[in-house]
Design a protein around this motif. Structure first.
Motif, short mmCIF file in Angstrom:
data_model
loop_
_atom_site.label_atom_id
_atom_site.label_comp_id
_atom_site.label_asym_id
_atom_site.label_seq_id
_atom_site.Cartn_x
_atom_site.Cartn_y
_atom_site.Cartn_z
N UNK A 107 47.99 107.86 29.92
CA UNK A 107 48.61 106.46 29.94
C UNK A 107 47.73 105.74 30.88
N UNK A 108 47.38 106.29 32.12
CA UNK A 108 46.64 105.51 33.03
C UNK A 108 45.19 104.94 32.23
N UNK A 109 44.63 106.22 31.62
CA UNK A 109 43.23 105.85 30.96
C UNK A 109 43.62 104.65 29.74
N UNK A 110 44.59 104.44 29.03
CA UNK A 110 44.88 103.59 28.02
C UNK A 110 44.93 102.37 28.95
N UNK A 111 45.81 102.04 29.86
CA UNK A 111 45.98 100.95 30.61
C UNK A 111 44.35 100.23 31.09
N UNK A 112 43.79 101.35 31.68
CA UNK A 112 42.44 100.66 32.29
C UNK A 112 41.47 100.37 31.38
N UNK A 113 41.37 101.26 30.13
CA UNK A 113 40.57 100.95 28.98
C UNK A 113 40.95 99.67 28.36
N UNK A 114 42.10 99.37 28.36
CA UNK A 114 42.60 98.12 27.60
C UNK A 114 41.89 96.78 28.39
N UNK A 115 42.11 96.83 29.87
CA UNK A 115 41.55 96.02 30.21
C UNK A 115 39.86 95.93 30.25
N UNK A 116 39.50 96.93 30.07
CA UNK A 116 37.92 96.97 30.08
C UNK A 116 37.62 96.36 28.68
N UNK A 117 38.09 96.79 27.69
CA UNK A 117 37.76 96.72 26.22
C UNK A 117 38.11 95.56 25.58
N UNK A 118 39.30 94.93 26.14
CA UNK A 118 39.97 93.63 25.57
C UNK A 118 38.84 92.44 25.27
N UNK A 119 37.63 92.14 25.91
CA UNK A 119 36.59 91.22 25.56
C UNK A 119 36.03 91.58 24.30
N UNK A 120 36.21 92.68 23.70
CA UNK A 120 35.84 93.14 22.45
C UNK A 120 36.87 93.05 21.40
N UNK A 121 38.00 92.57 21.87
CA UNK A 121 39.18 92.54 20.89
C UNK A 121 39.73 93.96 20.53
N UNK A 122 39.35 94.83 21.11
CA UNK A 122 39.69 96.33 21.06
C UNK A 122 41.07 96.24 21.99
N UNK A 123 42.07 96.92 21.10
CA UNK A 123 43.32 97.11 21.88
C UNK A 123 43.57 98.63 22.15
N UNK A 124 44.05 99.07 23.43
CA UNK A 124 44.21 100.45 23.71
C UNK A 124 45.42 100.47 24.06
#
Length: 257
Positions: A167-184
């Protein structure tokens, strides 16, 4: 904007898709139009059955085997994935494969603990790492968590710890990958009856007890979870990221009086 649930033209990888919730997710994504890579660890027959079911319904899928939680697991998985993709991109990743709870603190061995974290945490983390170069912008990553992270169950301490980690991984990756339009996002099922665990719920009074502590008054089914994942994988969920979606029917929300 057209049908926002349509996944035609997209390719999805679903880990642990030979049975249960993973199988239901694979079937649902294929029904929405995605080409689905059906991963299995040891149940090759189950994976073949998933592929056959998708094919009979007019969808497209193929199976790739790789035991997770061992050395070289991600490399083995993606050797098969890339061979089947044949240069096509990946759009959707569903981290569903997981090891079952190993028991309470007093009986869990170091080997069982390490295996849980290898399958439930290390594998999803490095699968994401390996998958990202194959991803198109605007992709979707969904990891299956558990309501075990929001309730105290002494029999599932180590298992709940692994799910808290993703769950923590998902939150932090969402913040990192959002610039690519990737949702996590993560999806947290509750008590879900499958063909594999059905006998567990046959214990006298257990199914009734769980239903009585669930707001929607029944056990979950794999399709209940698969529909939530399919939504998150679609354009309809384009503005949802970094979230844990409870898909438990309201398990243990409080007293029903």
């Amino acid at each position: 904007m057209g049908d926002l649930s349509d996944l035609t033209g997209r390719t999805a990888l679903v880990t642990g898709a030979s049975r249960g919730i993973g199988q239901a997710i694979a079937v649902r994504l294929a029904a929405r139009g995605a080409v689905v890579i059906v991963h299995f660890g040891t149940d090759e027959g189950g994976a073949a059955a998933t592929v056959d079911e998708i094919g009979r319904a007019g969808g497209a899928a193929f199976a790739v085997g790789a035991e997770l939680g061992v050395d070289g697991d991600v490399e083995t998985l993606f050797a098969g994935v890339e061979a089947r993709l044949a240069g096509r991109p990946l759009d959707i990743l569903v981290n569903n494969a997981a090891a079952a709870p190993a028991g309470p603190l007093g009986v869990t061995t170091r080997a069982e603990f390490d295996h849980l974290f290898a399958v439930n945490v290390r594998a999803p983390y490095f699968i994401v790492q390996r998958a990202l170069p194959l991803f198109r912008d605007g992709g979707r990553i969904v990891t299956i968590s558990s309501v075990a992270t929001r309730m105290a169950n002494p029999g599932q301490t180590s298992f709940a710890m692994t799910k808290g980690a993703v769950e923590t991984m998902s939150m932090t990756l969402a913040n990192e990958l959002g610039v690519r339009g990737i949702t996590v996002n993560a999806v947290a099922p509750g008590a879900t009856r499958t063909a594999t665990n059905g006998s567990y719920f046959e214990a006298p009074g257990l199914a009734e007890f769980i239903a009585g502590t669930t707001a929607l008054d029944r056990l979950g089914a794999p399709d209940d979870v698969a529909d939530v994942v399919a939504f998150l994988a679609s354009d309809a969920a384009r503005w949802i990221t970094g979230q844990v979606i409870d898909a438990s029917g309201g398990l243990f929300l409080g007293p029903r009086v």
